[in-house]
Write a protein that holds these residues in place. Structure first.
Motif, PDB file in Angstrom:
ATOM      1  N   LEU A   3       0.807  -1.217   0.000  1.00 42.57           N
ATOM      2  CA  LEU A   3       0.000   0.000   0.000  1.00 42.57           C
ATOM      3  C   LEU A   3       0.837   1.262   0.000  1.00 42.57           C
ATOM      4  CD1 LEU A   3      -2.803  -0.967   2.558  1.00 42.57           C
ATOM      5  CD2 LEU A   3      -2.875  -1.043   0.062  1.00 42.57           C
ATOM      6  N   ILE A  22       2.899  -3.293  13.077  1.00 41.88           N
ATOM      7  CA  ILE A  22       1.514  -2.906  12.797  1.00 41.88           C
ATOM      8  C   ILE A  22       1.344  -2.503  11.335  1.00 41.88           C
ATOM      9  CG2 ILE A  22      -0.260  -1.177  13.272  1.00 41.88           C
ATOM     10  CD1 ILE A  22      -0.036  -3.214  15.474  1.00 41.88           C
ATOM     11  N   LEU A  23       2.274  -1.703  10.844  1.00 43.56           N
ATOM     12  CA  LEU A  23       2.174  -1.234   9.465  1.00 43.56           C
ATOM     13  C   LEU A  23       2.360  -2.373   8.462  1.00 43.56           C
ATOM     14  CD1 LEU A  23       4.121   2.151   9.704  1.00 43.56           C
ATOM     15  CD2 LEU A  23       1.650   1.851   9.425  1.00 43.56           C
ATOM     16  N   GLU A  24       3.293  -3.283   8.746  1.00 40.32           N
ATOM     17  CA  GLU A  24       3.509  -4.408   7.835  1.00 40.32           C
ATOM     18  C   GLU A  24       2.304  -5.344   7.824  1.00 40.32           C
ATOM     19  OE1 GLU A  24       8.392  -4.682   7.720  1.00 40.32           O
ATOM     20  OE2 GLU A  24       7.274  -6.014   9.066  1.00 40.32           O
ATOM     21  N   ASP A  25       1.635  -5.481   8.979  1.00 44.43           N
ATOM     22  CA  ASP A  25       0.405  -6.285   9.018  1.00 44.43           C
ATOM     23  C   ASP A  25      -0.678  -5.678   8.118  1.00 44.43           C
ATOM     24  OD1 ASP A  25       1.482  -8.125  10.716  1.00 44.43           O
ATOM     25  OD2 ASP A  25       0.578  -7.305  12.543  1.00 44.43           O
ATOM     26  N   GLU A  26      -0.603  -4.348   7.933  1.00 46.11           N
ATOM     27  CA  GLU A  26      -1.570  -3.659   7.073  1.00 46.11           C
ATOM     28  C   GLU A  26      -1.089  -3.577   5.625  1.00 46.11           C
ATOM     29  OE1 GLU A  26      -4.607  -2.530   7.984  1.00 46.11           O
ATOM     30  OE2 GLU A  26      -4.250  -3.442   9.957  1.00 46.11           O
ATOM     31  N   HIS A  27      -0.013  -4.298   5.305  1.00 47.11           N
ATOM     32  CA  HIS A  27       0.521  -4.422   3.940  1.00 47.11           C
ATOM     33  C   HIS A  27       1.271  -3.178   3.458  1.00 47.11           C
ATOM     34  CE1 HIS A  27      -1.699  -8.153   3.657  1.00 47.11           C
ATOM     35  NE2 HIS A  27      -2.811  -7.515   3.964  1.00 47.11           N
ATOM     36  N   TYR A  28       1.869  -2.429   4.387  1.00 52.00           N
ATOM     37  CA  TYR A  28       2.786  -1.366   4.018  1.00 52.00           C
ATOM     38  C   TYR A  28       4.205  -1.917   4.007  1.00 52.00           C
ATOM     39  CZ  TYR A  28      -1.020   1.936   5.017  1.00 52.00           C
ATOM     40  OH  TYR A  28      -2.208   2.614   5.020  1.00 52.00           O
ATOM     41  N   LEU A 113      -2.978   4.465  12.390  1.00 43.73           N
ATOM     42  CA  LEU A 113      -3.336   3.900  11.086  1.00 43.73           C
ATOM     43  C   LEU A 113      -4.291   4.816  10.327  1.00 43.73           C
ATOM     44  CD1 LEU A 113      -3.767   0.109  11.966  1.00 43.73           C
ATOM     45  CD2 LEU A 113      -1.936   1.159  10.634  1.00 43.73           C
ATOM     46  N   GLU A 117      -3.474   6.575   6.741  1.00 48.09           N
ATOM     47  CA  GLU A 117      -4.363   6.397   5.585  1.00 48.09           C
ATOM     48  C   GLU A 117      -4.821   7.749   5.034  1.00 48.09           C
ATOM     49  OE1 GLU A 117      -7.510   3.968   7.028  1.00 48.09           O
ATOM     50  OE2 GLU A 117      -6.253   2.166   7.237  1.00 48.09           O
TER      51      GLU A 117
END
Length: 455
Positions: A3, A22-28, A113, A117
């Motif tokens: 993302l 946290i960010l990597e879990d959200e696909h960053y 987050l 975004e």
């Protein structure tokens, strides 16, 4: 799916680890730095899409680092400041320097987050607004039902879908910059940056800094290559490049990386290159003024835009499009062009191509009264008769110097060719030009001596 690429700068290991997870879990995609020095190195190596920056760090603090990245007036990417000891004054200073937002520690991961975004969405919207502003005027270089324009549309569509580098050539006013934008906005890179550089407008000593950027101590000035990132870089007037800059470009293209002026580490080159030139580039190569190896690097896929005189049957369609656009966007009163007026426009040689046509249509809508525009009014706007030598001065003052010069030279030579019945030797004598240079000039300007008749 990735993302976006986020750089997290914080001197507390636990915060770096937690935010990264946290960010990597959200696909960053995430890179972390524990201070200003590694943050600078990561920022230089690959421009992130967003930065999360702690304010209080040993050595150089976050405000100082933000100030470095805001040297051009605002950061090139959204920056979100983080602090557990923030004050109103600090938040105001960060905002003044261009920070997108300011969040307090201990961090709320939900709020973090949402803020990330929103920041990325705001940046996408900013880029989209730039794109829409550039795309507000219609893509007139593609308008027309002639066989010539149908082939051009097919070629442009195929080129846009590829990743190949492109060399766009054509006379001034044919829509070369518009063609470059069209290729970008219809490519897989359309959501990435589009950076356009008019090399002829940059003083020669400043071209290297403009393209490659500069480093002076810890201060970094990103150049056009860096700003384009993995988008598209449009290089206009490449024929104007000095020999030293041509060599620098060649090395950058060969190695797919470049050095900032005064820099220590190479920066990757990820952008797609679209070069723009007039018709003189092959002659510059033949004469040794432009490197042949660089020419072939740029000329992977050639795209030649035709002059308007080669598809005059498309003038009525272009006329209707410009009238509608000017009425809708410039708030001009609608006026109908009579059949005689349309025919007068269709038979004009248009040395300034579609740009000149737009200028003439705009002038007629502004200056003429009544519901109709007649043939007499068109010929008056063109200077009394549909000849390049008479119409060119009407538009020269609205053009960049280089294009105005090209139009004047074209009008001047066509005038003398008309006087002499196309006798090149006589024109060379009258203009005090060496004949081989005159032939080269005629070719560059798209003039066929045999086709120029005395009025």
């Amino acid at each position: 799916m990735n993302l976006g690429y986020i750089l997290v700068v914080d001197d507390e290991p636990e915060i770096r680890r937690l935010v990264q997870e946290i960010l990597e879990d959200e696909h960053y995609k995430v890179a972390v730095a524990d201070g200003a020095e590694p943050a600078r190195a990561l920022y230089q190596k690959q421009r992130p899409d967003l930065v999360l920056l702690d304010i209080w760090m040993p050595g150089t603090d976050g405000i100082s680092l933000l100030k470095e990245w805001s040297s051009g007036g605002r950061p090139e990417v959204p920056v979100i400041m983080m602090s557990g000891h923030g004050t109103v004054e600090t938040a105001v200073e960060a905002t003044r320097l261009g920070a997108y937002d300011f969040i307090e520690k201990p961090l709320s991961m939900g709020k973090l987050l949402v803020t990330v975004e929103r920041a990325l969405a705001a940046e996408r919207m900013r880029r989209e607004n730039v794109r829409l502003k550039r795309a507000a005027e219609p893509d007139t270089f593609l308008i027309g039902k002639s066989a010539l324009m149908q082939r051009l549309r097919e070629d442009v569509e195929r080129i846009a879908l590829s990743e190949s580098w492109v060399l766009i050539v054509g006379e001034p006013g044919t829509g070369r910059a518009g063609a470059a934008r069209y290729v970008h906005y219809h490519s897989a890179r359309s959501d990435r940056p589009l950076v356009e550089v008019s090399l002829g407008a940059v003083p020669p000593p400043n071209v290297a800094v403009k393209l490659f950027g500069a480093e002076q101590g810890e201060a970094i000035t990103p150049g056009s290559f860096e700003q384009a990132d993995d988008g598209t870089l449009v290089l206009n007037d490449v024929v104007e490049l000095a020999a030293a800059t041509q060599l620098q470009l060649l090395h950058a293209f060969q190695e797919r990386r470049f050095m900032r002026v005064g820099g220590r580490e190479p920066v990757p080159l990820d952008a797609r290159i679209i070069a723009i030139s007039d018709l003189s580039l092959p002659d510059a190569v033949a004469e040794g003024r432009f490197r042949e190896d660089l020419y072939y690097r740029l000329n992977v896929v050639p795209l030649r835009l035709p002059p308007l005189r080669d598809h005059r049957e498309d003038v009525p369609e272009l006329l209707n499009l410009y009238v509608d656009w000017l009425v809708d966007n410039e708030r001009l009163a609608y006026r109908r062009f009579t059949t005689g007026a349309v025919n007068a426009l269709r038979h004009h040689p248009w040395p300034g191509n579609i740009r000149e046509l737009k200028n003439v249509v705009q002038r007629l809508l502004i200056l003429n009264r009544g519901d109709e525009i007649t043939e007499a009014e068109v010929e008056q706007a063109l200077g009394g008769r549909p000849r390049a030598v008479d119409s060119a001065p009407q538009t020269l003052f609205n053009l960049p110097l280089r294009e105005a010069r090209d139009l004047f030279e074209k009008a001047y030579l066509e005038h003398h060719l008309g006087r002499t019945g196309g006798n090149v030797a006589e024109v060379a004598r009258l203009s005090e030009m060496e004949r081989t240079h005159l032939y080269r000039k005629l070719k560059n300007l798209g003039i066929n001596p045999k086709a120029v008749k005395e009025p």
